[in-house]
Design an enzyme around this catalytic site. Structure first.
Site, PDB file in Angstrom:
ATOM      1  N   PRO A 175       6.708  38.873  59.271  1.00 38.12           N
ATOM      2  CA  PRO A 175       7.422  40.146  58.739  1.00 38.12           C
ATOM      3  C   PRO A 175       7.305  41.224  59.816  1.00 38.12           C
ATOM      4  O   PRO A 175       7.238  42.429  59.321  1.00 38.12           O
ATOM      5  CB  PRO A 175       6.250  40.440  57.723  1.00 38.12           C
ATOM      6  CG  PRO A 175       5.062  40.057  58.337  1.00 38.12           C
ATOM      7  CD  PRO A 175       5.303  38.569  58.816  1.00 38.12           C
ATOM      8  N   GLU A 176       7.363  40.774  61.128  1.00 37.32           N
ATOM      9  CA  GLU A 176       6.983  41.689  62.069  1.00 37.32           C
ATOM     10  C   GLU A 176       7.865  42.692  62.128  1.00 37.32           C
ATOM     11  O   GLU A 176       7.721  44.102  62.450  1.00 37.32           O
ATOM     12  CB  GLU A 176       6.928  40.796  63.644  1.00 37.32           C
ATOM     13  CG  GLU A 176       5.536  40.334  63.767  1.00 37.32           C
ATOM     14  CD  GLU A 176       5.460  38.655  63.423  1.00 37.32           C
ATOM     15  OE1 GLU A 176       4.580  37.876  63.693  1.00 37.32           O
ATOM     16  OE2 GLU A 176       6.329  38.347  62.576  1.00 37.32           O
ATOM     17  N   VAL A 177       9.154  42.450  62.155  1.00 32.05           N
ATOM     18  CA  VAL A 177      10.421  43.332  62.179  1.00 32.05           C
ATOM     19  C   VAL A 177      10.266  44.511  61.222  1.00 32.05           C
ATOM     20  O   VAL A 177      10.679  45.737  61.246  1.00 32.05           O
ATOM     21  CB  VAL A 177      11.664  42.789  62.057  1.00 32.05           C
ATOM     22  CG1 VAL A 177      11.853  41.868  63.562  1.00 32.05           C
ATOM     23  CG2 VAL A 177      12.097  42.113  61.049  1.00 32.05           C
TER      24      VAL A 177
END
Length: 264
Positions: free
Chosen positions: A138-140
């Protein structure tokens, strides 16, 4: 009570490495990183252990980086960026070290395996998941980049599937993870997970320890994980994003359980 963020136990030729911050879904903070370094040192030097089983306490594998430390204040923006760059690089090196262990490593996955947790899944030699396991990069969505896990995802799943996970940032279930090649086997529950791990251990014990270790080295020698300089460039990119306004908003939105302003 002082937290013991990593547990390392031995059962004959099998070592069990357990991420132990269940109240945070085993999210990685600095203390866990230090404890993992010590555990990896011990395993690399252990000539008796033949198999390492990596798991998480409390029904979850690893929720990735503890974002409370990413958003923590520091003396200056430059110092915060430097700290994040060094931290991200160390995280990537831990995945490398796990993969390079002479022992065969089995990731036993339950619950959340998110962000940096995917690095542990993919740097293990085998990955077995219960059907309730969930996987996500989920980094973005947090204003960050999946710098150190990306090469491992590409190696395990291929570039197309890794792109799908890291750009979309949604949660996939264990069945989809199996279809994409992220995990090798999906089982019904914790009891079946124990049985699957035991079956792999039994097979591995039929192999000669040095032959297994040399086979791992030969597989690694077939090609580098990533181009020279990638780990440093990835850490720099992570630090740049972590120090920027998108990460500030993304982390705040995550903690406040709301959509970030760019999602409106």
């Amino acid at each position: 009570m002082t937290e013991t963020p990593v547990l390392l136990t031995r059962e004959g030729p099998v070592a069990r490495l357990t991420l132990n911050r269940p109240q945070r879904r085993n999210a990685m903070n600095n203390a866990m990183g230090d404890a993992l370094d010590a555990a990896l040192d011990a395993l690399a030097a252990d000539t008796e252990v033949r198999v390492v089983v990596l798991s998480g306490a409390g029904g979850h594998f690893c929720a990735g980086l503890d974002l409370t430390e990413v958003g923590a204040s520091g003396a200056s923006e430059a110092e915060r960026a430097a700290a994040q760059q060094a931290r991200n690089h160390r995280t990537g090196q831990r995945f490398v070290r796990l993969s390079a262990l002479p022992q065969v490593v089995i990731a036993a996955v339950q619950g959340a395996a998110h962000a940096g947790g995917l690095g542990w899944v993919c740097s293990a030699d085998f990955a077995i998941a219960t059907q309730d396991a969930r996987f996500c990069a989920p980094e973005v969505r947090r204003g960050l980049v999946p710098a150190q896990i990306l090469p491992w995802l590409v190696r395990r799943m291929g570039r197309s599937a890794a792109m799908r996970m890291t750009l979309r940032g949604d949660v996939i279930d264990a069945a989809e993870a199996g279809r994409l090649g992220l995990v090798h086997q999906v089982v019904a529950d914790a009891s079946a997970l124990d049985a699957a791990v035991a079956a792999i251990v039994a097979d591995l014990r039929q192999g000669a320890p040095k032959a297994l270790a040399e086979t791992k080295k030969l597989i690694a020698a077939l090609g580098p994980l990533s181009p020279a300089g990638y780990a440093e460039a990835g850490a720099e990119a992570f630090a740049k994003c972590a120090a920027g306004p998108e990460a500030k908003e993304g982390i705040a939105a995550f903690q406040e359980k709301r959509a970030p302003n760019w999602a409106s």
